[in-house]
Enzyme design. Structure first.
Site, PDB file in Angstrom:
ATOM      1  N   CYS A  96       0.809  -1.226   0.000  1.00 42.19           N
ATOM      2  CA  CYS A  96       0.000   0.000   0.000  1.00 42.19           C
ATOM      3  C   CYS A  96       0.845   1.279   0.000  1.00 42.19           C
ATOM      4  CB  CYS A  96      -0.961   0.005   1.183  1.00 42.19           C
ATOM      5  SG  CYS A  96      -2.071  -1.399   1.150  1.00 42.19           S
ATOM      6  N   HIS A 229      -2.803   7.156   2.555  1.00 46.11           N
ATOM      7  CA  HIS A 229      -3.320   5.879   2.065  1.00 46.11           C
ATOM      8  C   HIS A 229      -4.756   5.701   2.560  1.00 46.11           C
ATOM      9  CE1 HIS A 229      -3.874   1.817   1.024  1.00 46.11           C
ATOM     10  NE2 HIS A 229      -3.660   1.315   2.232  1.00 46.11           N
ATOM     11  N   ASN A 259     -10.040   0.071   0.229  1.00 48.89           N
ATOM     12  CA  ASN A 259      -8.574   0.076   0.206  1.00 48.89           C
ATOM     13  C   ASN A 259      -8.111  -0.570  -1.103  1.00 48.89           C
ATOM     14  OD1 ASN A 259      -5.853  -0.340   0.571  1.00 48.89           O
ATOM     15  ND2 ASN A 259      -6.037  -1.153   2.654  1.00 48.89           N
TER      16      ASN A 259
END
Ligand code: ACO
Length: 302
Positions: A96, A229, A259
């Site tokens: 990520c 993020h 996500n």
């Protein structure tokens, strides 16, 4: 999502997911659609927004943990799909944090003269590595891609970057399987200790933000927009609060896509720019955090 999972016998609710994470929707690529396909779509949109064509690109970096193949890289496949050949192309694997890592690498290559016009992409099909029998992870992730074109210029630009990793935490967020002897060895589905990741994420997003500001000689007062993020709204809000940034400076789009790992920061940036919130001259902080454990920040004048 909850209804879909209930049909598989999993106990969850949209209310639980929204309250704990802020995620309302996620998108899954159709069978046969790979990271390079999503990356192509995002790349063409980025080239158009930058007023450039694929032939202008002399470096392609794709951040992905869900590549089309073990090799060659998704960046090489993307290059071919863009109809170009010859320029350097490679993937960055920092889960990520991938986009922030890729942007920092492209920035360094441009600043040292190795590249002039870089296409930097975050692209993921995390739906391929989700365990749909694990309610603690499968509700969190989605597929997507985002891209930017980064060019050499006398005007900043990227002011500073700050990257870190700590391999002691490999086990708290991983997809441990691998391929050997023509067979999948180990578990090829995502595993996460959510609470451990949550605690570490809050800590390192704060330290990376402060480090990148210090490197750039700027303060939190200079930050117009924070784009962290997009994993959990509680982590994102806590990062903003620790930095004493008002929440209206926080760009949050995870409600729309969940996500999407390396794609989450460029997706949020894209929405923020196209909606007119992030404007020319604004100072923007991008932050990534994810498996590895990896984390980092990029501070830029847009
Ligand atoms: N629906 C309903 N209940 C659930 C669900 C669900 N989908 N998932 C878990 N629960 C239950 C748990 O089983 C637990 O039940 P119990 O109390 O009976 O044991 C209860 O809800 C609470 O679970 P917690 O794990 O304590 O919930 P928490 O508030 O910690 O939220 C979450 C979990 C959302 C995963 C959170 O820990 C988190 O966001 N962690 C960070 C994730 C992240 O940031 N990832 C970024 C990196 S991703 C990458 O690099 C690929």
């Amino acid at each position: 999502m909850a209804a879909l999972l209930a049909a598989r016998g999993l106990q969850t609710s949209d209310q639980w997911i929204v309250e704990r994470t802020g995620i309302r929707a996620r998108h899954f690529a159709d069978d046969g659609v790979n990271s390079s396909d999503l990356a192509l779509h995002a790349s063409l949109a980025a080239l158009q927004a930058a007023g450039r064509v694929a032939q202008d690109i002399d470096l392609i970096i794709v951040a992905t943990s869900t590549p089309d193949m073990i090799f060659p890289s998704t960046a090489c496949i993307l290059q071919h799909k863009l109809g170009i050949a010859g320029c350097a192309a490679f993937d960055v694997q920092a889960v990520c944090s991938g986009f922030v890592y890729a942007l920092a690498v492209a920035d360094a290559m441009i600043k040292t003269g190795s590249a002039r016009c870089a296409l930097v992409v975050g692209s993921e099909v995390f739906s391929r590595i989700l365990d749909f029998n694990d309610r603690t992870t499968c509700v969190l992730f989605g597929d997507g891609a985002g891209a930017v074109v980064l060019e050499a210029s006398n005007e900043p630009g990227i002011l500073a970057t700050d990257l870190h990793a700590d391999g002691r935490h490999v086990g708290i967020l991983c997809t441990p399987g691998t391929v050997a002897g023509g067979q999948v060895l180990g578990d090829p589905l995502l595993k996460m200790d959510g609470q451990a990741v949550f605690k570490l994420a809050v800590q390192v997003l704060d330290s990376a933000a402060r480090a990148v500001l210090e490197k750039a000689g700027r303060s939190t007062d200079d930050v117009d927009w924070l784009i962290p993020h997009q994993a959990n709204i509680r982590i994102m809000q806590s990062t903003a609060k620790k930095l004493k940034l008002p929440l209206d400076k926080l760009i949050a789009t995870l409600d729309e896509h969940g996500n999407t790992s390396a794609a989450s920061v460029p997706l949020a940036l894209d929405v923020a720019v196209r909606s007119g919130r992030v404007k020319r001259g604004d100072t923007v902080m991008l932050e990534g955090v994810g498996g590895g454990f990896t984390w980092g920040a990029v501070l830029l004048d847009f």
